[in-house]
Design a protein around this motif. Structure first.
Motif, PDB file in Angstrom:
ATOM      1  N   ARG A 159      -1.628  40.575  17.004  1.00 29.93           N
ATOM      2  CA  ARG A 159      -2.450  40.302  15.650  1.00 29.93           C
ATOM      3  C   ARG A 159      -2.345  41.403  15.055  1.00 29.93           C
ATOM      4  O   ARG A 159      -2.712  42.499  15.548  1.00 29.93           O
ATOM      5  N   ALA A 160      -2.383  41.205  13.786  1.00 29.80           N
ATOM      6  CA  ALA A 160      -2.106  42.412  12.744  1.00 29.80           C
ATOM      7  C   ALA A 160      -3.210  42.127  11.588  1.00 29.80           C
ATOM      8  O   ALA A 160      -3.186  40.849  11.171  1.00 29.80           O
ATOM      9  N   GLU A 161      -3.968  43.117  11.040  1.00 25.73           N
ATOM     10  CA  GLU A 161      -4.825  42.747   9.822  1.00 25.73           C
ATOM     11  C   GLU A 161      -3.927  43.571   8.833  1.00 25.73           C
ATOM     12  O   GLU A 161      -3.465  44.409   8.864  1.00 25.73           O
ATOM     13  N   THR A 162      -3.947  42.592   7.849  1.00 25.43           N
ATOM     14  CA  THR A 162      -3.304  43.094   6.456  1.00 25.43           C
ATOM     15  C   THR A 162      -4.062  42.531   5.517  1.00 25.43           C
ATOM     16  O   THR A 162      -5.458  42.194   5.605  1.00 25.43           O
ATOM     17  N   ALA A 163      -3.713  42.796   4.063  1.00 22.15           N
ATOM     18  CA  ALA A 163      -4.414  42.685   2.818  1.00 22.15           C
ATOM     19  C   ALA A 163      -4.710  41.227   2.824  1.00 22.15           C
ATOM     20  O   ALA A 163      -5.844  40.527   2.163  1.00 22.15           O
ATOM     21  N   ASN A 164      -3.945  40.355   3.328  1.00 17.70           N
ATOM     22  CA  ASN A 164      -4.273  38.766   3.364  1.00 17.70           C
ATOM     23  C   ASN A 164      -4.888  38.165   4.435  1.00 17.70           C
ATOM     24  O   ASN A 164      -4.950  36.973   4.753  1.00 17.70           O
ATOM     25  N   GLY A 165      -5.341  39.362   5.287  1.00 19.71           N
ATOM     26  CA  GLY A 165      -6.103  38.744   6.585  1.00 19.71           C
ATOM     27  C   GLY A 165      -5.367  38.861   7.742  1.00 19.71           C
ATOM     28  O   GLY A 165      -4.417  39.956   7.649  1.00 19.71           O
ATOM     29  N   VAL A 166      -5.662  38.302   8.994  1.00 22.46           N
ATOM     30  CA  VAL A 166      -5.308  38.570  10.071  1.00 22.46           C
ATOM     31  C   VAL A 166      -4.031  37.605  10.300  1.00 22.46           C
ATOM     32  O   VAL A 166      -3.958  36.497   9.996  1.00 22.46           O
ATOM     33  N   VAL A 167      -2.817  38.290  10.845  1.00 20.96           N
ATOM     34  CA  VAL A 167      -1.470  37.517  11.010  1.00 20.96           C
ATOM     35  C   VAL A 167      -0.996  37.844  12.342  1.00 20.96           C
ATOM     36  O   VAL A 167      -1.311  38.659  13.070  1.00 20.96           O
ATOM     37  N   ARG A 168      -0.230  36.739  12.754  1.00 21.62           N
ATOM     38  CA  ARG A 168       0.359  36.754  13.944  1.00 21.62           C
ATOM     39  C   ARG A 168       2.140  37.717  13.853  1.00 21.62           C
ATOM     40  O   ARG A 168       2.368  37.414  13.086  1.00 21.62           O
ATOM     41  N   ALA A 169       2.336  38.302  15.142  1.00 22.60           N
ATOM     42  CA  ALA A 169       3.296  38.977  15.170  1.00 22.60           C
ATOM     43  C   ALA A 169       4.070  38.926  16.500  1.00 22.60           C
ATOM     44  O   ALA A 169       3.349  38.738  17.380  1.00 22.60           O
ATOM     45  N   ALA A 170       5.279  38.927  16.572  1.00 17.98           N
ATOM     46  CA  ALA A 170       6.167  38.907  17.659  1.00 17.98           C
ATOM     47  C   ALA A 170       6.752  40.241  18.116  1.00 17.98           C
ATOM     48  O   ALA A 170       7.347  40.737  17.398  1.00 17.98           O
ATOM     49  N   PRO A 171       6.549  40.638  19.375  1.00 17.17           N
ATOM     50  CA  PRO A 171       7.003  42.039  19.643  1.00 17.17           C
ATOM     51  C   PRO A 171       8.461  41.861  19.910  1.00 17.17           C
ATOM     52  O   PRO A 171       9.074  40.858  20.642  1.00 17.17           O
ATOM     53  N   VAL A 172       9.263  42.852  19.303  1.00 16.03           N
ATOM     54  CA  VAL A 172      10.939  42.811  19.842  1.00 16.03           C
ATOM     55  C   VAL A 172      11.172  44.165  19.830  1.00 16.03           C
ATOM     56  O   VAL A 172      10.388  45.095  19.725  1.00 16.03           O
ATOM     57  N   THR A 173      12.394  44.471  20.382  1.00 19.03           N
ATOM     58  CA  THR A 173      12.979  45.817  20.637  1.00 19.03           C
ATOM     59  C   THR A 173      14.249  45.671  19.675  1.00 19.03           C
ATOM     60  O   THR A 173      15.355  44.777  19.974  1.00 19.03           O
ATOM     61  N   LEU A 174      14.406  47.067  18.962  1.00 20.05           N
ATOM     62  CA  LEU A 174      15.617  47.198  18.093  1.00 20.05           C
ATOM     63  C   LEU A 174      16.579  47.947  19.197  1.00 20.05           C
ATOM     64  O   LEU A 174      16.297  48.936  19.570  1.00 20.05           O
ATOM     65  N   ASP A 175      17.674  47.487  19.192  1.00 18.39           N
ATOM     66  CA  ASP A 175      18.820  48.303  20.117  1.00 18.39           C
ATOM     67  C   ASP A 175      18.997  49.559  19.434  1.00 18.39           C
ATOM     68  O   ASP A 175      19.317  50.399  20.107  1.00 18.39           O
ATOM     69  N   GLU A 176      19.141  49.475  18.058  1.00 20.09           N
ATOM     70  CA  GLU A 176      19.650  50.822  17.456  1.00 20.09           C
ATOM     71  C   GLU A 176      19.024  50.400  15.869  1.00 20.09           C
ATOM     72  O   GLU A 176      19.313  49.496  15.351  1.00 20.09           O
ATOM     73  N   ILE A 177      18.477  51.423  15.294  1.00 23.14           N
ATOM     74  CA  ILE A 177      18.390  51.517  13.922  1.00 23.14           C
ATOM     75  C   ILE A 177      18.685  52.785  13.311  1.00 23.14           C
ATOM     76  O   ILE A 177      18.825  53.963  13.984  1.00 23.14           O
ATOM     77  N   ALA A 178      19.737  52.808  12.336  1.00 23.54           N
ATOM     78  CA  ALA A 178      20.477  53.988  11.960  1.00 23.54           C
ATOM     79  C   ALA A 178      20.314  54.025  10.506  1.00 23.54           C
ATOM     80  O   ALA A 178      20.654  53.000   9.544  1.00 23.54           O
ATOM     81  N   LEU A 179      20.083  55.313   9.913  1.00 23.28           N
ATOM     82  CA  LEU A 179      19.941  55.668   8.671  1.00 23.28           C
ATOM     83  C   LEU A 179      20.891  56.838   8.199  1.00 23.28           C
ATOM     84  O   LEU A 179      20.371  58.044   8.404  1.00 23.28           O
ATOM     85  N   GLY A 180      22.144  56.477   7.967  1.00 21.28           N
ATOM     86  CA  GLY A 180      23.354  57.247   7.953  1.00 21.28           C
ATOM     87  C   GLY A 180      23.266  58.262   9.177  1.00 21.28           C
ATOM     88  O   GLY A 180      23.695  57.920  10.227  1.00 21.28           O
ATOM     89  N   ALA A 181      22.902  59.480   8.927  1.00 25.78           N
ATOM     90  CA  ALA A 181      23.080  60.545  10.184  1.00 25.78           C
ATOM     91  C   ALA A 181      22.016  60.505  11.189  1.00 25.78           C
ATOM     92  O   ALA A 181      22.197  60.843  12.204  1.00 25.78           O
TER      93      ALA A 181
END
Length: 239
Positions: free
Chosen positions: A175-197
């Motif tokens: 559960r996450a609180e946002t400007a639009n109220g409480v929303v649901r979220a699903a946990p995941v794992t990113l194998d890799e996130i790359a920003l250039g170097a």
């Protein structure tokens, strides 16, 4: 006679150039490969010099203009090669300003003349005053809005599908609180996130169930970095 004089001048100039280079780099000609390259270059120079001499004899005016143009092109190429690191940095910065999410890597010259990055990325502010980054997530490019007010890396449902997550297999247990109220979220794992170097592996993230205009790059990613700061309307990330 003029043609022979020009040929003699070219030969003398070539010999003087070889002497100066050998004096500046005394060990360079000890290598067999370097010697072969030198002889090959001299062969091409003799061939080109001969053609220039023949052309000067028939059409001296146009030949001199063409020769001057080729000398100018050669000097420009030498200048570009000599200042290739600075030229690359200027080009990358211009691209970053035109496409803010692209960013650019701070580059430097190694002792062997090659160019390397420092594990640092810079992103220019966009027209809205925010910072966007184009990242490669599990091999797929995703445009994130950098949000220091967000705890997690939050994916839109569309970006999650593009990366390869199956919506039917997501479990919206958060559960996450946002400007639009409480929303649901699903946990995941990113194998890799790359920003250039900058490359970070096995990063926890979440998929927002509610519609979002853009995925968010929150503090969970920024905290993995050595440092991050905003300077002169540039977001600077360093791993």
């Amino acid at each position: 006679m003029r043609a022979w004089m020009i040929a003699v001048i070219l030969i003398v100039a070539t010999a003087a150039l070889i002497f100066l280079l050998n004096s500046a780099f005394p060990d360079a000609l000890q290598n067999d490969d370097n010697q072969m390259q030198l002889f090959a270059s001299l062969g091409w120079l003799v061939l080109l010099g001969s053609s220039v001499v023949l052309r000067l004899r028939s059409r001296p005016g146009s030949s001199l203009r063409a020769l001057a143009a080729w000398v100018l092109i050669f000097l420009v190429l030498v200048w570009v090669y000599a200042y290739r690191v600075e030229a690359m940095a200027i080009g990358q910065r211009l691209l970053a300003v035109l496409v803010p999410g692209h960013g650019y890597t701070t580059v430097s010259a190694n002792s062997d003349g090659t160019v390397s990055g420092k594990g640092e990325m810079r992103f220019a502010v966009n027209r809205d005053g925010h910072y966007q980054v184009n990242a490669r997530v599990n091999g797929t490019y995703v445009t994130f809005l950098v949000d220091t007010g967000a705890t997690d890396v939050v994916l839109t449902m569309l970006d999650a599908q593009r990366i390869g997550f199956d919506p039917d297999k997501l479990r919206f247990t958060q559960r996450a609180e946002t400007a639009n109220g409480v929303v649901r979220a699903a946990p995941v794992t990113l194998d890799e996130i790359a920003l250039g170097a900058i490359v970070i592996g096995h990063l926890p993230a979440s998929v927002n169930e509610a519609p979002m205009s853009q995925s968010l790059l929150g503090m969970r990613f920024l905290n993995q970095l050595k440092s991050w700061r905003v300077e002169n309307q540039m977001l600077i990330l360093q791993q």
